[in-house]
Design an enzyme around this catalytic site. Structure first.
Site, PDB file in Angstrom:
ATOM      1  CB  CYS A  92      47.828  28.920  65.008  1.00  0.00           C
ATOM      2  SG  CYS A  92      47.976  28.577  66.766  1.00  0.00           S
ATOM      3  CB  CYS A 101      47.062  32.218  69.003  1.00  0.00           C
ATOM      4  SG  CYS A 101      48.626  31.412  68.627  1.00  0.00           S
ATOM      5  CG  ASP A 130      30.870  43.283  38.797  1.00  0.00           C
ATOM      6  OD1 ASP A 130      29.713  43.673  38.963  1.00  0.00           O
ATOM      7  OD2 ASP A 130      31.811  44.033  38.488  1.00  0.00           O
ATOM      8  CG  ASP A 187      35.856  45.305  38.299  1.00  0.00           C
ATOM      9  OD1 ASP A 187      34.714  45.230  38.793  1.00  0.00           O
ATOM     10  OD2 ASP A 187      36.151  46.101  37.394  1.00  0.00           O
ATOM     11  CG  ASP A 205      32.271  43.545  42.659  1.00  0.00           C
ATOM     12  OD1 ASP A 205      31.024  43.515  42.582  1.00  0.00           O
ATOM     13  OD2 ASP A 205      33.002  43.924  41.732  1.00  0.00           O
TER      14      ASP A 205
END
Length: 758
Positions: free
Chosen positions: A26, A29, A443, A644, A648
């Site tokens: 977490c 931590c 995109d 994609d 990107d």
């Protein structure tokens, strides 16, 4: 890119290193690890990237011993990996082992808890000796003990670690409530007469304690799996580089590790190989697939003095190039670093439940203690009995089961609903932010468009329109060409049953096209330069057609003999049929739509016009996409990025909500928080609507999870006793706790019926 990056200053005293960290679960931590590093001798500064499970430290090499640094981190229950080969692989292996360990514990805990639940529901009151085996208490106790103190021991260990630092989180609440419920139940199992003598029934809460461990363990398991998937993104980026490379030394080939390549080395690249470092061609030519960098589907021609980049893929030709940038200085390495920085720059999502628990736990403990003291002081003859009963009832009714289920159940149902609509969702953060998105960046290639060049039209001249033999000649020329656009022509002609023929000769002309002969006739297929340089005439009709296609951002290929152009071929990346409608829906939802592409201005303008996007930028580099996201965020916008390709990935990591197309690259899907397993952009408006519905459900669940505590805790403490003599029975408290869980789960299941079309 090396996991440990060493940067030395001019006096060679200060070193900065990055280490993989294990054991963090977490944000708390990460804070603990960072504080221990900063407090170590000789450390100037340090930080922890919870997203990719690494820590960095800048320290004086004469004052800091790495072993001491490791000991300081181990003292708070975590570890950093030093002096190991391939530390990233070691870290990944440890994460996988941890996930499998949690998975095994969760399954075993569920198997042991099932009979406890059955006994608690159906067989607790079977006739038999009080406290005897027949009433099920002893069986439940022996089955629950390993669930708590063996399979669920991590909750107690982590709660103790938090307590040592004066903190409390969900583990604290789980350990406290299950521990108290178990101890109280054991007392009632071993010595039930204590309550019988006072006219009370000795209730036990084994099923509540064990089921809490199962549910919360399941949540931990899902979190660990998501975390390991996230870390694999960087590994896949690193995997784009080959491990070895061939260099030319005194006209002799030598194979060396890619990490040993130095600037100035001459590197040999053969067909189909990955390019290892950035450099400049010195001889040879080829086409290189640079979609990993630019996102554009058409490979780029490379010849002498042109640049090549690490991680891109050579096509059919072979060449030699001079290494210019190596190691962490390559463009690919910079993309990797940018993704890591973008992930780490966001504060890790601190679960709302953990935030509340940090306040809720000490408050509940305080109420329980105060309740005990007040009853001891003012409880009369049955002071101790009432004090013990009410203080334990407070802890039982404050059990975090509903609190722990509030978010995960809504998220799990929301994820399932998303999957039904071709939307894969990775975490709660993207669902939480999705409904707030007011700017979305798309995109072009592979997102708005299909992502693959296809022939839009072939226009034949009047003299060649009905001559199928010419189509066979064109097929034969293009099937021998290495140019990627030739493949589109070949595929198109195949659909019409065109077959090839034998060519007398064939020649590939660099940067122009191809030339071939059939019998005594010569034919050309290529760009306009090839036609003009060979003094081939272009008829007015075909010239007009070519101009029209170019205005619509098509690439035009000319097919000709030595006298005249026989046909013009228009090739383009088609816009998806639903892209315009999806963009229109997004605008109606109040979302500003932008398009970014690495393609040229003409093509970008044509696509933007077709889908009615007024905000677009062309010839954009990967880093510029991320900068554009930052600019919009600086304006106060909540930004979603849809892409994609690897190009990107930086922008996807930077965006508030990142969405990848399912047919895109693995890295894009790994970095993105949502993945569309359809090429249909209409899934994006659905995703934003699903976000809104899910957030509403989470808020409703948290309300139900707390309303029982807000009403039940005062009742459990006995506030009504002075008015009407009412004391809340622990069993009723347990039922109220169970009812809150049922209401939360039932409310979450309502998401299944949500209509995302409206």
């Amino acid at each position: 890119m090396s996991v440990a990056q060493v940067l030395k200053n001019s006096d060679a005293q200060t070193i900065r290193k990055t280490f993989p960290v294990t054991g963090m679960t977490c944000a708390g931590c990460a804070v603990s690890v960072e504080s221990m590093l900063k407090s170590s001798s000789g450390v100037i500064d340090a930080g922890v990237n919870f997203a990719n499970q690494t820590a960095w430290a800048e320290y004086n090499e004469n004052q800091t011993n790495l072993s001491e640094l490791q000991k300081s981190v181990r003292s708070v229950g975590y570890d950093i990996l030093i002096d190991v080969e391939n530390p990233s692989e070691v870290q990944e292996e440890l994460q996988l082992k941890n996930y499998l360990k949690i998975k095994r514990r969760t399954i075993l805990a569920a198997l042991l808890s099932l009979p406890v639940v059955i006994i608690g529901m159906f067989f607790m009151e079977q006739p038999g000796e009080r406290g005897g085996l027949a009433n099920g208490n002893w069986i439940s106790m022996f089955l629950t003990a390993p669930v708590l103190f063996w399979l669920g021991r991590s909750f107690f260990i982590n709660a103790w670690k938090q307590a040592r630092h004066g903190k409390a989180n969900m583990d604290t609440l789980v350990a406290l409530s299950t521990g108290i419920a178990f101890i109280f139940s054991v007392f009632n199992t071993v010595y039930p007469e204590f309550w019988h003598q006072r006219g009370l029934h000795p209730h036990v809460y084994y099923e509540a304690a064990s089921v809490i461990i199962v549910f919360i363990s399941l949540g931990k398991m899902l979190e660990e799996k998501a975390k390991s998937n996230t870390s694999s993104a960087i590994k896949k980026l690193m995997g784009l580089q080959p491990k070895t490379v061939r260099i030319l030394v005194n006209d002799t080939e030598q194979e060396i590790p890619v990490k040993s390549v130095a600037p100035g080395n001459i590197i040999i690249v053969r067909p189909g190989e990955k390019i290892p470092v950035d450099g400049t061609l010195t001889s040879g030519s080829s086409y290189v697939d640079e979609s990993t960098i630019t996102g554009e589907p058409v490979p780029v021609q490379k010849q002498k003095d042109t640049k090549v980049f690490a991680g891109t893929i050579n096509q059919k030709g072979s060449f030699q190039f001079r290494a210019d940038k190596v190691g962490s200085y390559t463009l690919l390495a910079q993309i990797i670093k940018a993704v890591q920085d973008a992930q780490g720059s966001k504060a890790p999502v601190q679960k709302l439940v953990d935030k509340i628990s940090g306040i809720f736990v000490p408050v509940v403990i305080g109420i329980s203690i105060i309740t005990f003291i007040i009853w001891m002081l003012f409880g009369g003859d049955n002071a101790f009995t009432h004090a013990l009963l009410t203080s334990v009832t407070v802890l039982v009714i404050a059990c975090p089961c509903a609190l722990g289920l509030a978010t995960p159940t809504a998220i799990m149902v929301g994820i399932g609903k998303g999957a039904e609509n071709n939307i894969l969702i990775k975490d709660a953060e993207s669902l939480e932010l999705g409904h707030k998105v007011n700017a979305i960046i798309l995109d072009k290639t592979g997102t708005i468009t299909e992502g693959k060049p296809v022939v839009n039209a072939i226009d034949w001249g009047a003299s060649s329109a009905h001559d199928d033999s010419l189509k066979a000649v064109l097929y034969s020329l293009e099937i021998r060409s290495e140019h990627p656009l030739a493949e589109a022509v070949v595929n198109h002609l195949k659909e019409y049953g065109i077959a090839g023929m034998e060519l007398s000769s064939f020649e590939s002309i660099t940067a122009r096209g191809v030339k071939g002969t059939v019998g005594d006739k010569t034919y050309f297929a290529g760009n306009q330069k090839l036609i003009l340089e060979n003094d081939v005439r272009i008829g007015d009709d075909l010239k007009e057609k070519a101009g029209q296609y170019q205005q619509k951002a098509n690439t035009v290929i000319y097919f000709a003999d030595k006298v005249e152009v026989l046909a013009v071929i228009a090739i383009a990346d088609k816009v998806k049929v639903t892209s315009a409608k999806a963009i229109q829906l997004l605008r109606h939802m109040g979302v500003e739509v932008y398009m970014l592409t690495g393609d040229n201005q003409e093509t970008a303008a044509a696509v933007a016009h077709e889908v009615e996007i007024s905000h677009f930028k062309a010839e954009v580099l990967p880093s510029e996409k991320a900068d554009f996201v930052k600019d919009l965020q600086a304006q106060g916008k909540i930004v979603a990025m849809v892409g994609d390709g690897i190009n990107d990935s930086h922008a996807l990591a930077q965006a508030d909500v990142s969405i990848a197309m399912g047919k895109g690259s693995d890295i894009a899907m790994d970095v993105a928080k949502m993945t569309l397993i359809t090429s249909d952009l209409l899934a994006i408006p659905k995703a934003l609507k699903l976000s809104k519905r899910t957030v509403q459900t989470v808020r409703q669940n948290l309300f139900w999870a707390f309303i029982y505590n807000l009403i039940g805790i005062p009742l459990a403490a006995g506030v009504l006793y002075t008015y009407n003599g009412f004391l809340l029975d622990p069993m009723i408290a347990g039922a109220a706790m169970a009812l809150s869980s049922v209401s939360v789960v039932t409310n979450s299941l309502r998401l299944k019926t949500a209509n995302l079309e409206k």
